[in-house]
Design a protein around this motif. Structure first.
Motif, PDB file in Angstrom:
ATOM      1  N   LEU A  78       0.659  -4.230 -15.767  1.00 32.50           N
ATOM      2  CA  LEU A  78       0.641  -5.050 -14.684  1.00 32.50           C
ATOM      3  C   LEU A  78      -0.515  -6.126 -15.008  1.00 32.50           C
ATOM      4  CD1 LEU A  78       0.922  -5.640 -11.540  1.00 32.50           C
ATOM      5  CD2 LEU A  78      -0.734  -4.083 -10.931  1.00 32.50           C
ATOM      6  N   LEU A  88       0.062 -10.219 -14.836  1.00 33.13           N
ATOM      7  CA  LEU A  88      -0.419 -11.112 -13.518  1.00 33.13           C
ATOM      8  C   LEU A  88      -0.670 -12.806 -13.868  1.00 33.13           C
ATOM      9  CD1 LEU A  88      -3.212  -8.949 -12.199  1.00 33.13           C
ATOM     10  CD2 LEU A  88      -1.115  -9.039 -11.428  1.00 33.13           C
ATOM     11  N   TYR A 110       2.993 -13.757  -7.408  1.00 30.91           N
ATOM     12  CA  TYR A 110       3.062 -12.821  -6.191  1.00 30.91           C
ATOM     13  C   TYR A 110       2.364 -11.245  -6.467  1.00 30.91           C
ATOM     14  CZ  TYR A 110       5.550  -9.362  -3.269  1.00 30.91           C
ATOM     15  OH  TYR A 110       5.595  -8.324  -2.292  1.00 30.91           O
ATOM     16  N   LEU A 111       2.510 -11.073  -7.690  1.00 30.20           N
ATOM     17  CA  LEU A 111       1.826  -9.803  -8.063  1.00 30.20           C
ATOM     18  C   LEU A 111       0.273  -9.892  -8.054  1.00 30.20           C
ATOM     19  CD1 LEU A 111       4.253  -8.570 -10.796  1.00 30.20           C
ATOM     20  CD2 LEU A 111       4.110  -8.092  -8.488  1.00 30.20           C
ATOM     21  N   ARG A 112       0.074 -11.000  -8.446  1.00 27.66           N
ATOM     22  CA  ARG A 112      -1.467 -11.523  -8.652  1.00 27.66           C
ATOM     23  C   ARG A 112      -1.932 -11.252  -7.060  1.00 27.66           C
ATOM     24  NH1 ARG A 112      -0.838 -15.392 -11.707  1.00 27.66           N
ATOM     25  NH2 ARG A 112      -1.315 -17.138  -9.920  1.00 27.66           N
ATOM     26  N   LEU A 142      -0.942  -9.629  -4.684  1.00 26.84           N
ATOM     27  CA  LEU A 142      -1.195  -8.302  -4.339  1.00 26.84           C
ATOM     28  C   LEU A 142      -2.020  -7.588  -4.720  1.00 26.84           C
ATOM     29  CD1 LEU A 142       2.728  -6.973  -4.129  1.00 26.84           C
ATOM     30  CD2 LEU A 142       1.452  -8.182  -2.187  1.00 26.84           C
ATOM     31  N   SER A 143      -2.330  -8.125  -5.954  1.00 24.65           N
ATOM     32  CA  SER A 143      -3.512  -7.460  -6.872  1.00 24.65           C
ATOM     33  C   SER A 143      -4.757  -7.631  -6.198  1.00 24.65           C
ATOM     34  CB  SER A 143      -3.385  -7.502  -8.190  1.00 24.65           C
ATOM     35  OG  SER A 143      -4.451  -6.883  -8.837  1.00 24.65           O
ATOM     36  N   ARG A 160      -1.541   0.993  -4.929  1.00 23.73           N
ATOM     37  CA  ARG A 160      -0.334   0.948  -6.131  1.00 23.73           C
ATOM     38  C   ARG A 160       0.263   2.131  -5.960  1.00 23.73           C
ATOM     39  NH1 ARG A 160      -1.812  -0.475 -10.744  1.00 23.73           N
ATOM     40  NH2 ARG A 160      -1.345   1.310 -11.849  1.00 23.73           N
ATOM     41  N   HIS A 197       6.087  -2.218  -3.631  1.00 20.24           N
ATOM     42  CA  HIS A 197       6.422  -3.508  -4.371  1.00 20.24           C
ATOM     43  C   HIS A 197       5.398  -3.353  -5.751  1.00 20.24           C
ATOM     44  CE1 HIS A 197       9.120  -7.018  -3.292  1.00 20.24           C
ATOM     45  NE2 HIS A 197       9.914  -5.981  -3.329  1.00 20.24           N
ATOM     46  N   LEU A 198       4.199  -3.247  -5.450  1.00 21.63           N
ATOM     47  CA  LEU A 198       3.338  -3.384  -6.658  1.00 21.63           C
ATOM     48  C   LEU A 198       3.581  -2.234  -7.515  1.00 21.63           C
ATOM     49  CD1 LEU A 198       1.075  -5.535  -7.843  1.00 21.63           C
ATOM     50  CD2 LEU A 198      -0.834  -3.809  -6.350  1.00 21.63           C
ATOM     51  N   ASP A 206       8.241 -13.150  -5.268  1.00 20.20           N
ATOM     52  CA  ASP A 206       8.896 -12.730  -4.342  1.00 20.20           C
ATOM     53  C   ASP A 206      10.137 -13.413  -3.402  1.00 20.20           C
ATOM     54  OD1 ASP A 206       9.685 -10.244  -2.588  1.00 20.20           O
ATOM     55  OD2 ASP A 206       8.182 -10.729  -0.971  1.00 20.20           O
TER      56      ASP A 206
END
Length: 895
Positions: free
Chosen positions: A15, A19, A24-26, A28-29, A35, A68-69, A348
């Motif tokens: 992960l 990033l 999108y993942l960034r 969420l993080s 997670r 999702h994460l 996403d």
């Protein structure tokens, strides 16, 4: 082959590596989203139904973000296989749907007895992608579901709307799953929740093969299990038909042919492909599997696995697909699904397209474990090429016997507009491809009589590629489709007509061109689709036998049917070059003459019935284009009625006859109308009586008529009534014209010149394709010839037909043979073009707006090699005529 490599050994490390490439993942993080997939799933699974809707929405959305994460980290690290990821995503979707239904029902104090939700598509097969929407269909049994205070159907709609809101509505916490219910039966006309009875009826009567493919993956996921099981058992017999006839199999093959039927190296080599819908994409693999399941699964239950890879393996185990193909397509499917996840987890977004921008595509490549963008592009290309090769081999033997149109995607299944189909239709010239796509989709759902049978729908599938290609070839595809829709909607049963079009491709091309290029003919054909049979059989319409006992109204209807059929055949033959444009005027004029004769008989009988026997004799005389036997499509009728009666009451009787004749010719009935009638050329014009006595006619023409009225009188021609009276009136007309010439002191030429100048002012020309009123048009030729006839004083030169007139005048002026030869050829040229023009578009036509198909027909009318040379020739003809008119009519010269 595309190979997706883990970014690191652990989810944490993977992960962290992802990033920089996945905004999108960034996000969420950075938000500190926890997670934990397992905990998220438990949270959703145990969500109590009594929870308020707004609170439940918050819980579901936070659980989705955590899942999702977590799944992205596991996916990027390779600790979950790609199909394990899809399974986990589907588990989350199923539990979310169940939770939403629990909450929606509990808010109304209802149970789920009799109400259930079915997962379709990827959700039904545990194959959801990372940012997938979910395809579901909701059903209720009205005999079982308790609606509370409302009817079961009303309550079911309200419950399902709440389910959609719980899952789909975007709040500050995002959304859970985009929810799509458009795979339910006939979504354009059914509510969100469909009764099981209505669904049974729909699938039994108008269900399509592509819907059977959808239901291969159908699985009940929420609600009343017992009611769902009974429904799915009935659906099983719909999906898995033990015996498929030829047309069903060919329909399935035709659907395949319409997906990527035009794939070249350029399309495959595109660096930014749609890996789902594009060539060599996921859809082709799924279709490869589903078509064979559909054809053989009814007899071989082992093939009914609802997962793509499971069904692929089953086809291999059954020996239907070779092991190499199974291995190649299975590996490609897994790789493309893996790539699909990485494309979607960046933002996403429900997208399947690899970014065109090199930097963004490099991010996708990095998420796939590729340090080199060029290597990623090459491996992806090779994977898609491998899929394409296997897909092309599907039905290869059957396809070799079928004339498939290689024009591009033509996909009308599902509920979304296929991007490739939009591109194909745009390339064919359609202005708004969504219109034909939506219309054809509705045809396939049995929304017109022609497609209410399975055979009708399968025949439609078979003709679509050639039909749409033919529409593009006309240069007016939108117009062609609009008229075809009217024609197709008018078919009471489509099987016979569609089978005829499939068996006779040239007839299909002919039909489409006719509809696109000749609205007059299209209008007739939309009312009488059976006229297509007349084209195939070559049989002429039979004129009705109108007896003295036939009522006035029935006679009008009978003749209108015949006239409409005959008009269509004349126009069709003209449009397609089966009669020369130069001969068309005779066909239109003979039909008009016969119509006047028949309607005069009918009007006479009706007048006699009402008012007693005729008080003398009469004749119906043609003027204008009808008088000259120069009718075109849509010409009106210039007529006058002249009678001879010994009785003072003759005027009343023949006025009544004329009124009934006009009604017979003009009144619209259930069978349509015939002509517009113009009687303004009668003595005294609008102010005069509609029927004129012979003495009054003679007096007016000899003592009161203006020069322009004698010009019009040169076109007088007897059509119907008493032939002896006809000869007598013709003699009076010619004598009056000759008498004017004998006493002329220059007034005739001055009047004609003045009239032509006034016409230029009142009706200025509209450009090159104004064939009538512009300088050098047909009016110039008509005025020149009428001046010659009026000035000659020779009754033998008075000819109603302009071609006859120019020939007669030329013989009387041998020293001007060259001038009149030029007028004769110019007249024929302009009249031929006008025949096609009036048939196709009426009188107004602008070169820039002329469809290619019509340009070809205009060229054929005068033997031109191409449209550019035709316009050059037309300009030259009009200049030549204009110069002659300037000299003969004493007009100012034009450029």
């Amino acid at each position: 082959m595309l190979t997706i490599r883990p970014l690191a050994d652990t989810p944490d490390a993977a992960l962290a590596a992802a990033l920089p490439h996945a905004p999108y993942l960034r996000r969420l993080s950075d938000r500190g989203v926890e997670r934990d997939f397992d905990q998220a799933l438990v949270t959703v699974r145990t969500l109590p139904g009594e929870m308020p809707i707004e609170e439940a929405m918050t819980v579901l959305r936070k659980a989705k973000l955590a899942a999702h994460l977590a799944l992205a980290a596991d996916d990027l690290a390779g600790t979950r296989d790609v199909m394990d990821v899809t399974h986990a995503l589907t588990d989350l979707a199923i539990e979310s749907v169940r939770a939403a239904l629990r909450v929606a029902l509990a808010s109304r104090a209802l149970s789920d007895r009799g109400l259930f939700i079915v997962a379709l598509g990827k959700m039904g097969a545990y194959e959801l992608n990372y940012s997938s929407d979910i395809d579901i269909a909701a059903f209720y049994d009205p005999d079982v579901f308790e609606g509370g205070e409302r009817a079961p159907g009303d309550t079911a709609q309200r419950v399902i709307r709440d389910v959609v809101r719980l899952l789909d509505e975007t709040t500050a916490d995002g959304y859970v799953f985009r929810t799509d219910l458009r795979l339910r039966p006939d979504p354009s006309s059914t509510p969100l929740a469909v009764s099981t009875g209505m669904a049974d009826l729909y699938y039994e009567s108008v269900g399509q093969n592509w819907e059977r493919m959808v239901w291969i993956k159908g699985r009940a996921v929420a609600g009343d299990d017992a009611t769902a099981a009974r429904f799915l058992k009935r659906m099983s017999s719909y999906v898995w038909r033990r015996n498929l006839d030829y047309w069903a199999i060919d329909d399935i093959q035709a659907i395949k042919r319409m997906i990527n039927t035009k794939i070249g190296a350029h399309a495959l080599a595109e660096p930014s492909p749609d890996i789902k819908l594009g060539p060599g994409g996921i859809r082709e693999i799924e279709f490869f599997v589903q078509t064979q399941q559909l054809i053989m699964g009814g007899r071989q239950p082992d093939l009914r696995d609802n997962t793509t890879l499971g069904a692929m393996q089953a086809l291999g185990d059954a020996g239907i697909v070779g092991a190499d193909t199974v291995n190649r397509l299975s590996a490609a499917y897994r790789a493309l699904r893996n790539l699909e996840h990485r494309i979607q987890m960046r933002h996403d977004e429900q997208t399947h397209r690899v970014p065109a921008d090199d930097a963004e595509r490099a991010d996708v490549a990095a998420l796939c474990g590729y340090p080199s963008l060029s290597r990623f592009d090459q491996d992806l290309l090779e994977t898609r090429q491998a899929v394409q090769a296997s897909y092309d081999a599907l039905f290869v033997h059957e396809e070799s016997t079928i004339d498939a149109q290689s024009i591009g995607n033509l996909v009308f299944t599902g509920v979304d507009d296929d991007p490739g189909t939009v591109e194909t239709l745009s390339a064919l010239g359609f202005g708004d491809p969504s219109i034909p796509i939506s219309t054809i989709r509705n045809w396939h759902r049995g929304n017109v009589p022609a497609t209410r049978t399975v055979r009708g729908r399968e025949l439609l599938t078979a003709i679509l590629p050639r039909m749409l290609k033919a529409m593009g070839d006309t240069g007016e595809p939108d117009e062609a489709f609009r008229w075809f829709s009217r024609f197709f909607s008018g078919l009471s049963s489509g099987v016979q007509t569609l089978a005829m079009l499939l068996a006779n491709p040239e007839l299909l091309d002919d039909l489409v061109a006719t509809l696109a290029l000749a609205p007059r003919l299209a209008e007739i054909l939309s009312r009488r689709p059976d006229l297509l049979e007349a084209l195939v059989s070559g049989q002429e319409p039979v004129a009705p036998q109108i007896s003295p006992d036939t009522s006035f109204d029935a006679a009008l209807d009978d003749w209108r049917r015949y006239h409409r059929d005959q008009s269509f055949l004349i126009g069709h033959r003209l449009l397609h070059g089966l009669i020369d444009a130069s001969d068309a005027a005779g066909h239109w004029s003979r039909l008009a003459d016969e119509t006047i004769r028949q309607m005069a008989r009918v009007a006479t009988a009706e007048t006699v019935r009402r008012y007693g026997e005729a008080l003398g004799t009469c004749g119906v005389f043609a003027m204008g284009k009808l008088g000259g036997a120069e009718m075109t499509a849509g010409s009106d009728l210039d007529i006058i009625v002249i009678y001879d009666s010994p009785s003072l009451d003759g005027q009343t009787w023949f006025t009544r006859f004329t009124q009934r004749l006009i009604t017979a010719l003009t009144a619209p009935t259930a069978e349509g109308a015939l002509y517009e009638v113009d009687m303004r050329l009668r003595p005294s014009g609008r102010g005069g009586p509609v029927a004129v006595s012979v003495p009054a006619f003679g007096h007016y023409q000899n003592d009161e008529a203006w020069t322009w009225e004698h010009m019009a009188l040169t076109r007088l021609r007897f059509v119907a009534g008493d032939a002896t009276l006809g000869e007598r009136v013709a003699g009076i007309a010619k004598a009056a014209i000759a008498a004017r010439a004998a006493s002329d002191d220059g007034k005739i030429a001055a009047d004609i010149s003045d009239m032509r100048m006034r016409l230029f002012q009142e009706k200025p020309g509209k450009g090159l394709w104004d064939l009538k009123t512009d300088h050098g048009g047909l009016i110039d030729i008509e005025f020149i010839l009428q001046q010659d006839m009026l000035l000659s004083g020779d009754p033998a030169l008075i000819r109603a037909n302009m071609a006859d007139a120019v020939d007669a005048v030329a013989r009387s002026k041998p020293d001007e043979a060259g001038t009149y030869e030029a007028l004769a050829t110019s007249l024929a040229f302009l009249q031929a073009l006008q025949q096609v023009q009036r048939l196709a578009v009426g009188s107004d036509m602008v070169a820039d707006a002329i469809p290619e198909g019509l340009k070809q027909r205009l060229c054929r009318a005068v033997g031109a090699t191409d449209f550019a040379s035709l316009e050059t020739d037309l300009a030259a003809v009009k200049r030549r005529v204009s110069a002659i008119a300037a000299e003969k009519l004493h007009l100012p010269a034009t450029d």
